[in-house]
Design a protein around this motif. Structure first.
Motif, PDB file in Angstrom:
ATOM      1  N   ALA A 257       0.837  -1.209   0.000  1.00  0.00           N
ATOM      2  CA  ALA A 257       0.000   0.000   0.000  1.00  0.00           C
ATOM      3  C   ALA A 257       0.869   1.255   0.000  1.00  0.00           C
ATOM      4  CB  ALA A 257      -0.928   0.003   1.208  1.00  0.00           C
ATOM      5  N   THR A 258       0.467   2.233  -0.791  1.00  0.00           N
ATOM      6  CA  THR A 258       1.179   3.517  -0.794  1.00  0.00           C
ATOM      7  C   THR A 258       0.598   4.484   0.222  1.00  0.00           C
ATOM      8  OG1 THR A 258      -0.242   4.192  -2.639  1.00  0.00           O
ATOM      9  CG2 THR A 258       1.939   3.374  -3.178  1.00  0.00           C
ATOM     10  N   GLN A 259      -0.633   4.257   0.644  1.00  0.00           N
ATOM     11  CA  GLN A 259      -1.285   5.029   1.698  1.00  0.00           C
ATOM     12  C   GLN A 259      -2.324   4.116   2.335  1.00  0.00           C
ATOM     13  OE1 GLN A 259      -1.705   6.201  -1.680  1.00  0.00           O
ATOM     14  NE2 GLN A 259      -3.549   4.936  -1.851  1.00  0.00           N
ATOM     15  N   ILE A 260      -2.862   4.527   3.458  1.00  0.00           N
ATOM     16  CA  ILE A 260      -3.855   3.734   4.186  1.00  0.00           C
ATOM     17  C   ILE A 260      -5.174   4.493   4.192  1.00  0.00           C
ATOM     18  CG2 ILE A 260      -4.486   2.774   6.440  1.00  0.00           C
ATOM     19  CD1 ILE A 260      -2.196   1.284   5.031  1.00  0.00           C
ATOM     20  N   LYS A 261      -6.261   3.738   4.012  1.00  0.00           N
ATOM     21  CA  LYS A 261      -7.581   4.363   4.112  1.00  0.00           C
ATOM     22  C   LYS A 261      -8.396   3.671   5.199  1.00  0.00           C
ATOM     23  CE  LYS A 261     -11.853   5.535   1.721  1.00  0.00           C
ATOM     24  NZ  LYS A 261     -12.732   5.213   0.584  1.00  0.00           N
ATOM     25  N   ILE A 262      -9.014   4.504   6.025  1.00  0.00           N
ATOM     26  CA  ILE A 262      -9.914   4.017   7.061  1.00  0.00           C
ATOM     27  C   ILE A 262     -11.269   4.693   6.871  1.00  0.00           C
ATOM     28  CG2 ILE A 262      -8.047   3.570   8.695  1.00  0.00           C
ATOM     29  CD1 ILE A 262      -8.678   6.174  10.091  1.00  0.00           C
TER      30      ILE A 262
END
Length: 490
Positions: A257-262
């Protein structure tokens, strides 16, 4: 010894290609765009009548009247490549490079073909970027992914990846879902598709926006079993508590992952959560941010409401997805903290009505009503805003992807909207820091040293951004990473 090759083109000196040792990396072919009007992703005026030279996957020169042929001599000890002869009227496009050693002795001659693209006064601009996309959901009709074999769903994603390129989108930020194998295949040149910045599995809480479990299914902490969306398709992961959030975040990072989403607030198509609810505690949000920060990247969140927005940005979020119900306090604080907003100009389209029950449709109409108020707040507080479509559940309508941009025309000028879909979105992609998989040059701009992600446009989008829509009908050429994937010009 690493040397730098320099090409004298008329009065302009341009870097043709970096070579190692005896010019081993001089390419066999370069691409030269002639007679184009350049929108560089930032400035509000076109550079008219310019040429753009692409070497391998980077833009090497932007100038007027770059020649299409000539003879050059490369002096290896200095790396100087000097034009020694022009070939007027030869009818041959190409550069002949004679390599000489430090004593001036000829060692070899290499031919570089020049693929000339006659722009004919078209607009050359950066490839389009969508900062909120779901490759799997955009390729799926409703919840068809639940009923199909996983490999069939993955096949639809491969088709959609190519469709994105054909529409002019050379990069996407995928904010939930699988795709790491497809991204690898795209990057290796096995299949056509855009650059992909993947969040991986969407991290949510029990009863949260991405809790797709059936009503009788219990959380894993009680049942010991993962739901199908988590276990097979890797679309969402339901977690509770700091430890589980840390584990989920680290698992996504492990996958690439290049970024995390919540998800920190209610959703439209969610089964269980009204729009007004706030999800994940401050400690849980901070857990995701801590784990992502340790990897040099950031966390974004699905959220609509002021309370959710404020909770998120006060605990380290760098971007907010949606935000259509925010208020002035949330907008002001987003601007003060430099947080990016990616919102969508949704409309009450009938094709979407068929995909929603009455409760979901009522929530959707709240969002439709709210985004115009959000656009007012963005202008009032000068919030940094990117462009992302969040197209899901209706593949036949994905061709309207860039059409969404013109919907912001009441609030933003053409140059502001064009920056959103190019250079501002590239800033958002770059928030991934060392996790950014594409670091040879910048994206979202036309400048020397930038990635050669380029589209040609019939017309001037600075006068009318709507020409970027219509499923790419006015985009006859698409280049990504120096390779042409679409060329319908006569």
């Amino acid at each position: 010894m690493k040397v730098q090759t320099t090409v004298l083109l008329g009065t302009a000196v341009s870097a043709l290609v970096a070579v190692q040792a005896l010019a081993q990396d001089i390419p066999s072919e370069v691409t030269l765009f002639k007679d184009v009007n350049i929108f560089d992703g930032k400035n509000d005026a076109l550079l008219e009548g310019y040429d753009v030279l692409v070497v391998r996957n980077l833009i090497q020169q932007i100038a007027e009247d770059i020649p299409v042929s000539g003879t050059y001599e490369l002096e290896v000890s200095t790396g100087a490549l000097e034009r020694v002869e022009t070939l007027p009227g030869s009818g041959v496009n190409g550069y002949s490079i004679t390599i000489r050693d430090a004593d001036g002795v000829e060692t070899q001659t290499q031919q570089v073909a020049v693929n000339v693209i006659e722009g004919g006064g078209r607009t050359l601009m950066p490839g389009l970027i969508d900062a909120h996309y779901h490759l799997m959901l955009a390729a799926s009709q409703g919840d068809s992914w639940r009923l199909e074999q996983p490999d069939y769903t993955h096949a639809t994603m491969v088709v959609e990846a190519n469709n994105l390129l054909q529409r002019g989108f050379t990069s996407i930020r995928d904010t939930a879902g699988p795709g790491f194998g497809i991204k690898k295949a795209v990057d290796e040149g096995m299949i056509p598709g855009p650059r992909m910045y993947l969040s991986g599995t969407l991290i949510t809480q029990t009863s949260g926006h991405a809790d797709r479990t059936l009503p009788f299914e219990e959380p894993r902490i009680f049942s010991g079993r993962a739901p199908v969306g988590e276990e097979v398709m890797k679309l969402d992961r339901v977690v509770n508590g700091r430890d589980e959030v840390l584990a989920a975040t680290r698992q996504n990072l492990k996958q690439g992952a290049t970024q995390i989403k919540i998800a920190i607030g209610g959703g439209v198509y969610s089964l269980y959560d009204p729009l007004d609810v706030t999800e994940f505690t401050e400690d849980e949000i901070r857990a995701a941010v801590d784990a992502a920060s340790d990897w040099g990247t950031y966390v974004t969140a699905h959220v609509y409401t002021p309370k959710g927005v404020l909770r998120g940005i006060r605990n380290g979020l760098k971007t907010i997805e949606h935000g259509q119900l925010m208020d002035e306090e949330a907008a002001r604080e987003m601007a003060e903290r430099g947080v990016y907003l990616i919102t969508q100009p949704f409309e009450a389209e009938e094709n979407l009505r068929a995909l929603a029950n009455d409760i979901q449709w009522a929530k959707y109409l709240q969002v439709v009503e709210g985004w115009q108020r959000t656009a007012d707040l963005v202008k009032q507080y000068d919030i940094k805003m990117g462009f992302g479509t969040d197209l899901v559940f209706a593949p036949d309508t994905n061709g309207q992807q860039a059409d969404f941009l013109a919907r912001f025309g009441k609030w933003f000028s053409n140059i502001e909207m064009l920056r959103m879909i190019t250079s501002t979105n590239a800033e958002i992609l770059a928030l991934s820091g060392p996790r950014n998989p594409y670091q040879e040059g910048p994206l979202g701009v036309i400048e020397e040293g930038a990635y050669a992600d380029i589209i040609l446009v019939d017309g001037n989008p600075l006068e009318d951004v709507s020409i970027l829509g219509s499923n790419g009908a006015n985009i006859p050429l698409v280049m990504k990473d120096g390779r042409i994937f679409k060329n319908t010009m006569n």
